[in-house]
Every structure is written in structure tokens, then in C-alpha cells.
Design a protein around this motif. Sequence first.
Motif, mmCIF file in Angstrom:
data_model
loop_
_atom_site.group_PDB
_atom_site.id
_atom_site.type_symbol
_atom_site.label_atom_id
_atom_site.label_comp_id
_atom_site.label_asym_id
_atom_site.label_seq_id
_atom_site.Cartn_x
_atom_site.Cartn_y
_atom_site.Cartn_z
ATOM 1 N N MET A 173 -4.651 8.565 12.671
ATOM 2 C CA MET A 173 -5.395 7.748 11.682
ATOM 3 C C MET A 173 -5.727 6.387 12.299
ATOM 4 O O MET A 173 -6.814 5.853 12.120
ATOM 5 C CB MET A 173 -4.559 7.539 10.407
ATOM 6 N N SER A 228 -0.135 0.283 8.991
ATOM 7 C CA SER A 228 0.890 1.298 9.201
ATOM 8 C C SER A 228 0.285 2.651 8.886
ATOM 9 O O SER A 228 -0.184 2.873 7.760
ATOM 10 C CB SER A 228 2.063 1.012 8.256
ATOM 11 N N MET A 229 0.248 3.484 9.884
ATOM 12 C CA MET A 229 -0.327 4.820 9.640
ATOM 13 C C MET A 229 -0.028 5.743 10.825
ATOM 14 O O MET A 229 0.391 5.266 11.891
ATOM 15 C CB MET A 229 -1.840 4.728 9.401
ATOM 16 N N THR A 275 -2.475 0.407 4.498
ATOM 17 C CA THR A 275 -2.809 1.807 4.799
ATOM 18 C C THR A 275 -4.228 1.889 5.372
ATOM 19 O O THR A 275 -5.021 0.946 5.237
ATOM 20 C CB THR A 275 -2.764 2.656 3.510
ATOM 21 N N ALA A 276 -4.538 3.039 5.961
ATOM 22 C CA ALA A 276 -5.904 3.277 6.457
ATOM 23 C C ALA A 276 -6.879 3.120 5.294
ATOM 24 O O ALA A 276 -7.962 2.542 5.434
ATOM 25 C CB ALA A 276 -6.000 4.685 7.036
ATOM 26 N N ASP A 277 -6.449 3.591 4.140
ATOM 27 C CA ASP A 277 -7.302 3.531 2.945
ATOM 28 C C ASP A 277 -7.562 2.085 2.523
ATOM 29 O O ASP A 277 -8.709 1.692 2.278
ATOM 30 C CB ASP A 277 -6.579 4.295 1.824
ATOM 31 N N LEU A 278 -6.521 1.278 2.488
ATOM 32 C CA LEU A 278 -6.703 -0.125 2.085
ATOM 33 C C LEU A 278 -7.578 -0.870 3.085
ATOM 34 O O LEU A 278 -8.413 -1.685 2.712
ATOM 35 C CB LEU A 278 -5.337 -0.822 1.990
ATOM 36 N N THR A 331 -0.088 -0.825 -5.180
ATOM 37 C CA THR A 331 -1.176 0.104 -5.460
ATOM 38 C C THR A 331 -0.574 1.302 -6.197
ATOM 39 O O THR A 331 0.651 1.491 -6.218
ATOM 40 C CB THR A 331 -1.865 0.612 -4.173
ATOM 41 N N PHE A 341 6.105 5.612 -3.483
ATOM 42 C CA PHE A 341 7.057 5.354 -2.390
ATOM 43 C C PHE A 341 8.152 4.359 -2.788
ATOM 44 O O PHE A 341 9.284 4.473 -2.356
ATOM 45 C CB PHE A 341 6.314 4.818 -1.154
ATOM 46 N N ALA A 371 -0.726 4.332 -5.293
ATOM 47 C CA ALA A 371 -0.047 5.182 -4.306
ATOM 48 C C ALA A 371 1.288 4.573 -3.873
ATOM 49 O O ALA A 371 2.245 5.306 -3.599
ATOM 50 C CB ALA A 371 -0.953 5.400 -3.096
ATOM 51 N N GLY A 392 0.830 -1.203 0.000
ATOM 52 C CA GLY A 392 0.000 0.000 0.000
ATOM 53 C C GLY A 392 0.864 1.252 0.000
ATOM 54 O O GLY A 392 2.074 1.205 0.257
ATOM 55 N N GLY A 393 0.226 2.385 -0.266
ATOM 56 C CA GLY A 393 0.944 3.645 -0.380
ATOM 57 C C GLY A 393 1.150 4.336 0.945
ATOM 58 O O GLY A 393 0.532 5.369 1.225
ATOM 59 N N GLY A 394 2.013 3.758 1.764
ATOM 60 C CA GLY A 394 2.340 4.351 3.061
ATOM 61 C C GLY A 394 3.833 4.563 3.174
ATOM 62 O O GLY A 394 4.607 3.996 2.386
ATOM 63 N N ILE A 395 4.201 5.345 4.180
ATOM 64 C CA ILE A 395 5.609 5.692 4.349
ATOM 65 C C ILE A 395 6.458 4.439 4.627
ATOM 66 O O ILE A 395 7.648 4.412 4.343
ATOM 67 C CB ILE A 395 5.743 6.757 5.481
HETATM 68 C C1 LIG Z 1 4.198 11.269 2.399
HETATM 69 C C2 LIG Z 1 2.955 10.457 2.631
HETATM 70 C C3 LIG Z 1 2.990 9.437 3.532
HETATM 71 C C4 LIG Z 1 1.845 8.689 3.783
HETATM 72 N N1 LIG Z 1 1.903 7.668 4.687
HETATM 73 C C5 LIG Z 1 0.800 6.950 4.955
HETATM 74 C C6 LIG Z 1 0.846 5.897 5.908
HETATM 75 O O1 LIG Z 1 1.876 5.595 6.495
HETATM 76 N N2 LIG Z 1 -0.283 5.217 6.156
HETATM 77 C C7 LIG Z 1 -1.459 5.506 5.528
HETATM 78 O O2 LIG Z 1 -2.466 4.870 5.825
HETATM 79 N N3 LIG Z 1 -1.521 6.474 4.605
HETATM 80 C C8 LIG Z 1 -0.435 7.207 4.304
HETATM 81 N N4 LIG Z 1 -0.498 8.214 3.372
HETATM 82 C C9 LIG Z 1 -1.761 8.438 2.655
HETATM 83 C C10 LIG Z 1 -1.930 7.410 1.527
HETATM 84 O O3 LIG Z 1 -0.864 7.482 0.638
HETATM 85 C C11 LIG Z 1 -3.255 7.618 0.793
HETATM 86 O O4 LIG Z 1 -4.344 7.431 1.711
HETATM 87 C C12 LIG Z 1 -3.417 6.725 -0.386
HETATM 88 O O5 LIG Z 1 -4.680 6.969 -0.998
HETATM 89 C C13 LIG Z 1 -3.339 5.257 -0.012
HETATM 90 O O6 LIG Z 1 -3.564 4.473 -1.169
HETATM 91 P P1 LIG Z 1 -3.519 2.905 -1.133
HETATM 92 O O7 LIG Z 1 -4.132 2.459 0.124
HETATM 93 O O8 LIG Z 1 -4.319 2.484 -2.345
HETATM 94 O O9 LIG Z 1 -2.112 2.500 -1.293
HETATM 95 C C14 LIG Z 1 0.639 8.959 3.108
HETATM 96 C C15 LIG Z 1 0.625 9.998 2.164
HETATM 97 C C16 LIG Z 1 1.776 10.751 1.925
HETATM 98 C C17 LIG Z 1 1.723 11.859 0.914
#
Ligand SMILES: Cc1cc2nc3c(=O)[nH]c(=O)nc-3n(C[C@H](O)[C@H](O)[C@H](O)COP(=O)(O)O)c2cc1C
Length: 397
Positions: free
Chosen positions: A127, A122-123, A90-93, A39, A45, A41, A12-15
Motif C-alpha cells: 500500500m 502506517s500501512m 492510513t492510506a485511505d486518510l 474515524t 481497533f 474504522a 485512523g483505522g489501521g493496525i
Molecule cells: C485488520 C485490518 C488492518 C488494517 N490495517 C491498515 C493499516 O495499517 N493501514 C491502512 O492504511 N489501512 C489498514 N486497513 C484498512 C483500513 O481500515 C481501511 O482502508 C479503512 O477504510 C480506513 O479508514 P480511515 O482511514 O477512515 O480510518 C486495515 C484493515 C483491516 C481489516
Amino acid sequence: MLAGKRILLIVGGGIAAFKSLDLIRRLRERGASVTPVLTRAAEEFVTPLSASALAAQKVYRDLFDLTDEAEMGHIELSRSADLIVVAPATADLMAKMAAGLANDLASTVLMATDKRVLIAPSMNVRMWQHPATRRNRQVLEDDGILTVGPTEGDMACGEYGPGRMAEVPDIVAAVEDALANGPLKGKHVVVTSGPTHEPIDPVRYIANRSSGAQGTAIAGALAALGAEVTFITGPADRDPPLGVRVVRIQTAEEMLTAVNTALPADAVVCAAAVADWRMAKESGSKIKKDGKGLPVLEFAENPDILATVAGLKKGRPTLVVGFAAETDDVIANATAKRKRKRCDWIVANDVRPETGIMGGSDNDVTIITADGAEDWPRMTKDQVAGRLAARIAETLG
Ligand SMILES: Cc1cc2nc3c(=O)[nH]c(=O)nc-3n(C[C@H](O)[C@H](O)[C@H](O)COP(=O)(O)O)c2cc1C
């Protein structure tokens, strides 16, 4: 430890996505093959090239990539794995998973799978603690999704608290646990669950208030311990757990047939609230209000599934567990029921409306065996299920 295991890793798109690259390496070191799904996102990363190089596999990214569909579509992707790992989740996933969304490759694979799923959330701490994420966590837990972490500590965003992704060795250990042979590996357990519906005429039926929550939780807990579970369910409110063979029935007679078909089994858990009576003769057409007085319904006794299984002369399961939902003299009635039905254990509960047990999320049970009655404290139905499954594993072990 993981030789020959196929892991689908959704990033997922998290740090913490960078840690998923190390996770690929550590899983492969232990003999697993890893197919990464990124994903959109996640690609912000980590690069698909890094994931692909470390996995020595093609990286999957796009639901609508026709070449991938020809080679390995989203259904095939989820089928080809022994375990799906989402790291970072991620919270989103997590929200998508809890809501059943399927609007990109990762979420569609997660919806299309009947394999076990392990998430490493991880968030940011807020969140993680947000009421929406709390609700989603609960839904995912109820759906049988396995979770590792998060841990508490300093975060990339400069805050402190729970929300950090579990460390890679801990995720590897959780993967090994999820793929390990549980204590019920090789055992077949039949679980009946939910109410039965006994037709009066083509539009009416006799039913009861059973939600199927306890039977569903038990089937899930047994499957989690490695059992091969046949889950025979009446028309219940709950979806069956993942990883079990589901047989849907309506009436008590159909349930008995399904149980007989499912045998032999090492254990049978009769958690269904089977109707004691059905209509002596079901009306083939809708009974009319024709001004000639009230209809008289004549009942016939339904087969006793628990007593039938417990009384088998040939091929009796090692362990037969019944449930006794009582409103009066719970222990005395349940103890008598155990003797009368010749089953090994009875799980007795008090279903008076004021207990909130029927249809509720808690249960307050007493386990009655040949050695006496053991009162368990009030706990959630999932906790009762976990404890009962562990006890069954001990007994069959
Ligand atoms: C620099 C940065 C760091 C992020 N880190 C997180 C994270 O650690 N956990 C999280 O849930 N979302 C994080 N986000 C938000 C997600 O990238 C965002 O919700 C995204 O839509 C997740 O998409 P996915 O769940 O499809 O990968 C971060 C966004 C940015 C810009």
C-alpha cells in the motif's frame, strides 16, 4: 516541552491505532492536552472509551452529532488546536487529504484547518509503495503537510518493508519539532509571488508565464521556520501555502501598494514576475475590430517594487532579495541588476524555454551577493526554497 500545547489527534483505522493510545499518554506526560478524533474504522481497533480515559477528554467521532456541533463544531475543533496529528495515517486518510475530501469528521477537520498538520503513515508495504500512495505523498508534501516515518521492519501482516508507523517517541519528537520556535520566530518576511496581470481593456490583459511555484515554496519554507509571512501573490496557478497571511493582487501597482502596507518587515523576497510595463491608458470598453486598422498599444513603465524596497531610506528591511529571470548572459545581467536595484541578494535563473524552469518543478539558480556568485545545483523548487529560507534564517539570526 509541550506545556500548554493543544493537540488534536486524529486516529485512523489501521493496525497501529493501538499505539495512538500510548501516544496520548506520552504527549500528556509532556504537558500537552490531547483531543482525540476517531474515524469510524479506528473504532474497530481502539475503543472511544480508552481514548477518552487516556486523554481525559471527550472523544469526537461524528460530523453530524448535533450536540457536538452546539458544543464544539468541526470548525471550532480545528481552530482550537495548535497542531493536528494524524496517527496512524492510513492510506485511505492520506488519499482523502490529498484529494481534499471532507466526508467524515476527520477529513472535514483536516480540510477546515489552517493549522499545521503532522501525519504518521502506517500501512502494508505494498500500500505504501502503490503508485496512488506515492502520488498522494507528493501532493501532501507539496501542501506543506509534515510527515514522520514510516519505518522499515516486520509488519503485522507478516511482510517486511517500509510502512510501519514511526515509534511513539519519534512521533513525540516530531510534534515537539513542529511546535518548536523556529529560527525565524518573531521575524516578519514579505514574499511576492506569481505574475501580474496588466489590463488592456475590460477583457484583455498582459501577463507572463510565471506559475508562482517558486514564490509559494519560499513562503511555505519561511513559515516552516517560524516566520510570520505576508504572501502577496498575483493570479498564480498554485494555492498559497498554509500558515501565511495571503494578499491577492492583479497589477504591479497593486502589488507595490500591498508591499508598502505590509512593511515593516525584516526581509522582503521579491519572487514575483512583475510586468515591466502596463498600458499607458487602459481602455474603459472592449477594443473593437472595427476595420480601421490594427490597434496601437502604448505602454507606461510599471513601478519597480524591488528597487523601491531596497532603496528605502527609512525602515529598509535588513535583507532584500530579488529574482532575475534571464534568457541571456544570466550571471552578468543578474549581477548588474543587483547593483542597479541595490538589493542584497539576487537569485538568478535561466528561463529559456529549453530549461523547463518557467512553470516547471525544478530550478537551477545562482545566488548573487556582494561576495560574488554561488551556483546551486539543479534541484526542485521546494529544495531551492528550503535552502534559501535556511540562508535567510542564518542572515537574520
Ligand atoms: C485488520 C485490518 C488492518 C488494517 N490495517 C491498515 C493499516 O495499517 N493501514 C491502512 O492504511 N489501512 C489498514 N486497513 C484498512 C483500513 O481500515 C481501511 O482502508 C479503512 O477504510 C480506513 O479508514 P480511515 O482511514 O477512515 O480510518 C486495515 C484493515 C483491516 C481489516
